[in-house]
Design a protein around this motif. Sequence first.
Motif, PDB file in Angstrom:
ATOM      1  N   LEU A  35      -2.062 -10.491  10.438  1.00 28.39           N
ATOM      2  CA  LEU A  35      -0.624 -10.598  10.225  1.00 28.39           C
ATOM      3  C   LEU A  35      -0.187  -9.727   9.052  1.00 28.39           C
ATOM      4  O   LEU A  35       0.824  -9.028   9.127  1.00 28.39           O
ATOM      5  CB  LEU A  35      -0.233 -12.056   9.983  1.00 28.39           C
ATOM      6  N   THR A  36      -0.971  -9.734   7.981  1.00 33.48           N
ATOM      7  CA  THR A  36      -0.647  -8.904   6.823  1.00 33.48           C
ATOM      8  C   THR A  36      -0.698  -7.428   7.176  1.00 33.48           C
ATOM      9  O   THR A  36       0.171  -6.646   6.769  1.00 33.48           O
ATOM     10  CB  THR A  36      -1.627  -9.197   5.671  1.00 33.48           C
ATOM     11  N   MET A  37      -1.691  -7.023   7.952  1.00 33.87           N
ATOM     12  CA  MET A  37      -1.793  -5.614   8.347  1.00 33.87           C
ATOM     13  C   MET A  37      -0.627  -5.210   9.250  1.00 33.87           C
ATOM     14  O   MET A  37      -0.079  -4.111   9.113  1.00 33.87           O
ATOM     15  CB  MET A  37      -3.129  -5.369   9.043  1.00 33.87           C
ATOM     16  N   LYS A  38      -0.230  -6.089  10.158  1.00 32.24           N
ATOM     17  CA  LYS A  38       0.902  -5.769  11.037  1.00 32.24           C
ATOM     18  C   LYS A  38       2.207  -5.700  10.243  1.00 32.24           C
ATOM     19  O   LYS A  38       3.050  -4.845  10.506  1.00 32.24           O
ATOM     20  CB  LYS A  38       1.001  -6.805  12.149  1.00 32.24           C
ATOM     21  N   LEU A  39       2.372  -6.610   9.272  1.00 25.86           N
ATOM     22  CA  LEU A  39       3.568  -6.542   8.432  1.00 25.86           C
ATOM     23  C   LEU A  39       3.578  -5.271   7.595  1.00 25.86           C
ATOM     24  O   LEU A  39       4.640  -4.692   7.345  1.00 25.86           O
ATOM     25  CB  LEU A  39       3.651  -7.770   7.527  1.00 25.86           C
ATOM     26  N   PRO A  44       6.248  -1.377   5.014  1.00 24.15           N
ATOM     27  CA  PRO A  44       5.277  -1.269   3.926  1.00 24.15           C
ATOM     28  C   PRO A  44       5.814  -1.667   2.548  1.00 24.15           C
ATOM     29  O   PRO A  44       5.056  -2.087   1.689  1.00 24.15           O
ATOM     30  CB  PRO A  44       4.879   0.203   3.924  1.00 24.15           C
ATOM     31  N   GLU A  45       7.103  -1.548   2.338  1.00 22.31           N
ATOM     32  CA  GLU A  45       7.653  -1.827   1.012  1.00 22.31           C
ATOM     33  C   GLU A  45       7.805  -3.326   0.734  1.00 22.31           C
ATOM     34  O   GLU A  45       7.783  -3.745  -0.422  1.00 22.31           O
ATOM     35  CB  GLU A  45       9.008  -1.142   0.861  1.00 22.31           C
ATOM     36  N   ASN A  46       7.988  -4.118   1.770  1.00 16.72           N
ATOM     37  CA  ASN A  46       8.286  -5.549   1.585  1.00 16.72           C
ATOM     38  C   ASN A  46       7.229  -6.452   2.211  1.00 16.72           C
ATOM     39  O   ASN A  46       7.555  -7.499   2.748  1.00 16.72           O
ATOM     40  CB  ASN A  46       9.656  -5.867   2.180  1.00 16.72           C
ATOM     41  N   VAL A  47       5.978  -6.065   2.142  1.00 13.97           N
ATOM     42  CA  VAL A  47       4.920  -6.857   2.776  1.00 13.97           C
ATOM     43  C   VAL A  47       4.813  -8.235   2.136  1.00 13.97           C
ATOM     44  O   VAL A  47       4.731  -9.247   2.831  1.00 13.97           O
ATOM     45  CB  VAL A  47       3.561  -6.116   2.687  1.00 13.97           C
TER      46      VAL A  47
END
Length: 76
Positions: A35-39, A44-47
């Motif tokens: 989920l973190t990688m997809k976000l 990329p700025e607001n992961v």
Amino acid sequence: MNSKAITPFPRLIAGISIANFGYIVGAIVPIALLLTMKLAMLDPENVTKNFSIVSIVSALVGIAGLYLAVFGRVYK
């Protein structure tokens, strides 16, 4: 009946609890990482902010589900 026989129920319950915890951790960790990688791919700025929102929403759903599971039968 042998009165000195030791029942394995405490060890069985402990073993099942540890196995269940391991199963849950083994399932949640890869999902959280994916989920973190997809976000990160989407925004990329607001992961961190997006992952926090997802975590808060899932925690609220879990709390509501626990509330309904515990107190659902009381009000019927």
